[in-house]
Design an enzyme around this catalytic site. Structure first.
Site, mmCIF file in Angstrom:
data_model
loop_
_atom_site.group_PDB
_atom_site.id
_atom_site.type_symbol
_atom_site.label_atom_id
_atom_site.label_comp_id
_atom_site.label_asym_id
_atom_site.label_seq_id
_atom_site.Cartn_x
_atom_site.Cartn_y
_atom_site.Cartn_z
ATOM 1 N N GLU A 199 1.915 -0.393 -4.863
ATOM 2 C CA GLU A 199 0.952 0.912 -5.198
ATOM 3 C C GLU A 199 1.826 1.735 -5.639
ATOM 4 O OE1 GLU A 199 -3.456 2.824 -3.940
ATOM 5 O OE2 GLU A 199 -1.563 2.598 -2.666
ATOM 6 N N ASP B 20 0.875 -1.282 -0.013
ATOM 7 C CA ASP B 20 0.021 0.119 0.136
ATOM 8 C C ASP B 20 0.804 1.288 0.101
ATOM 9 O OD1 ASP B 20 -2.792 1.032 0.509
ATOM 10 O OD2 ASP B 20 -1.962 1.863 2.230
#
Ligand code: BGC
Ligand code: MG
Length: 537
Positions: free
Chosen positions: A282, A223
């Site tokens: 990401e 993330d």
């Protein structure tokens, strides 16, 4: 590969294949709250995922990416982790995860977990300790605590906004009851940013990686992987017009600081002890050269490329996004990735216009994505052609809604639980009377049950497309060549011999030479209608 040979590849421990499994894998993103509920609380869970693995095997995907299932107070639905080495009771327990991984592997499916290194929940033991310990303490150094500005320290330490609205700083009360320091949170106030200059933050992440990898997990989706490192002086910044994860400016001091690459190297060192594991970042970085830095041989294996996600229904925009996606990885010989949607963006059916037209276009675009070299990510429900749902104010749960002063509705509309079977909500998702977000009654036409029986359904199209992509030799080769095509269209060819044609224009077009392998709409002769794509060999 057939499901049987994929199962063998996962479990046999035979010598590493020359091409790593993830390079051209089809990943299926399971948003655990919304996939399948096993215990009747209206919220999806790990045993629910396990109970539906047969469906994923039928769909033909290679791997599952599970959004965060670690222990969390759920201020941002699991992206606020309070214990990174435990499963949240909402989703089950560690043994449910073990069982899921074992069953998935037995079916030839890999399991990738979400890892949230940029921040932790304010309920994490470290943050609680930091609150108890005073300014300058060891415990506070794991975070970004600063004195406020202004005579009484009542102004935030810098002018950074939170991506979820409001300032990126919250003031705490010191143990003696006086107004105290401020801590940094680029996201919600319940998500305190970690200080990656602190050695313990790094070693603890290594421990977390090994904890899950030792359980047989096949890797991580990381993330905000361009976040973590912050400039040490946390400078003010001019120009906050672009304050979205999906589109922040290249000089945004919150992201893409050069020191972030040291963190990725540390992560990679651990992953290299598990040769088949994958790290997928990401990375919201537009510049090719900066993006490619994350994919150097000692950093991430894959990085999400969001150009295709952001491209609208326009052949030139789609072509440009494909070119950018390929160019971004070319310099480092990494594999590209393709994503039409995820849990943070509106569903593609809705983005492409909604209704029958939106569905037709979404069907066309998955054929484009699956025709490209590289890894493809399918967000749960996309294979059913689900649209976004217009939810009433009172059910909204995304922190963005409240943080924006109820001006931005947030991401709940793309997170509504899947319709499995039957004629009314909750469509077999849960045994509770309703799911955690209400499903629209019209989804009765889109249930898995209905679509499995219908050879013309979006689910059937996905199944066939994924099967062909695995089986046919024409998908070979890492490059693509562009064909000349009429205005509003695009056509490209893989070295193996596959041609993909997209008609995003207003009039039907003639298909080039070749036998039609698959089409997203019914064809009349050799004519491709608007809002459609076809594969030819
Ligand atoms: C995740 C979001 C999450 C945010 C904060 C992201 O990029 O995909 O769902 O809200 O990180 O963790
Ligand atoms: Mg449940």
């Amino acid at each position: 590969m057939t499901p049987v040979s994929r199962a063998a590849a996962v479990s046999s421990g035979r010598p590493e294949p020359t091409t790593p499994w993830w390079r051209d894998a089809v990943f299926y993103q399971v948003y655990p709250r919304s996939f399948a509920d096993s215990d009747g609380d209206g919220i999806g869970d790990l045993a629910g995922v396990r109970s539906r693995l047969g469906y994923l095997e039928l769909l033909g995907v290679d791997a599952i990416w599970l959004n965060p299932v670690m222990r969390s107070p759920m201020a941002d639905h699991g992206y606020d982790v309070s214990d990174p080495r435990d499963i949240d009771p909402m989703f089950g327990d560690i043994s449910d995860l073990d069982d899921l991984v074992a069953d998935a592997h037995a079916r030839g499916l890999r399991v990738v977990m979400d890892l949230v290194p940029n921040h932790v929940s304010t309920e994490h033991a470290w943050f609680r300790e930091a609150l108890r310990s005073g300014p300058g303490s060891r415990a506070r150094r794991r975070f970004h605590f600063r004195d406020g500005r202004g005579p009484d320290g009542s102004e935030p330490p810098n002018n950074w906004p939170s991506l979820f609205g409001g300032p990126a700083w919250t003031r705490i009360t010191e143990p003696d009851g006086t107004p105290g320091q401020w801590y940094l949170h680029v996201f919600a106030p319940q998500q305190a940013d970690l200080n990656w200059d602190d050695a313990e933050v790094v070693t603890d992440l290594e421990k977390t990686l090994r904890f899950w990898l030792d359980k047989g997990v096949d890797g991580f989706r990381i993330d905000v992987a361009h976040g973590m490192a912050k400039p040490s002086d946390l400078p003010d910044h001019d120009g906050w017009e672009a304050n979205e994860l999906l589109g922040h400016s290249p000089d945004d001091p919150r992201f893409n600081n050069p020191e972030v690459h040291d963190i990725h190297r540390r992560i990679r060192q651990v992953l290299d002890d598990y040769p088949e594991a994958v790290a997928i970042g990401e990375i919201w970085v537009d510049d090719h050269e900066r993006f490619a830095e994350y994919l150097r041989p000692d950093e991430l294996h894959l990085a999400f490329d969001f150009h295709l996600t952001l491209a609208g229904w326009d052949a030139d925009a789609v072509r440009l996004s494909v070119e950018k996606g390929l160019a971004a990885v070319a310099a480092v010989q990494a594999s590209p990735t393709w994503t039409l949607s995820n849990h943070d963006v509106d569903r593609e059916v809705t983005r492409y216009g909604g209704g029958a037209v939106g569905s037709a276009r979404a069907r066309a675009m998955i054929l484009v994505a699956l025709a490209l070299p590289g890894a493809v990510f399918v967000y749960n429900g996309a294979e059913l052609g689900l649209p976004n749902v217009d939810l009433p104010d009172e059910v909204l749960q995304d922190p963005v809604w409240e943080r924006s002063g109820r001006t931005e509705r947030g991401r709940d509309g793309c997170r509504v639980p899947l319709p499995w079977e039957g004629g009314e909500p909750p469509f077999g998702f849960t045994s509770a009377p309703s799911a955690w977000l209400p499903q629209p009654p019209e989804w009765r036409a889109l249930t898995v049950e209905k679509q499995l029986e219908d050879t013309g359904s979006t689910l059937s199209l996905y199944r066939r497309a994924i099967e062909l992509r695995h089986e046919r030799a024409e998908f070979a080769g890492d490059e693509i060549g562009w064909y000349g095509s009429p205005p509003g269209c695009l056509a490209f060819r893989r070295p193996g011999g596959l041609t993909c044609v997209l008609n995003a224009g207003k009039v039907p077009v003639e298909l080039p030479d070749g036998a039609v392998l698959l089409a997203s709409a019914s064809l009349t002769g050799r004519t491709l209608p608007p809002d459609a794509a076809a594969w030819l060999v």
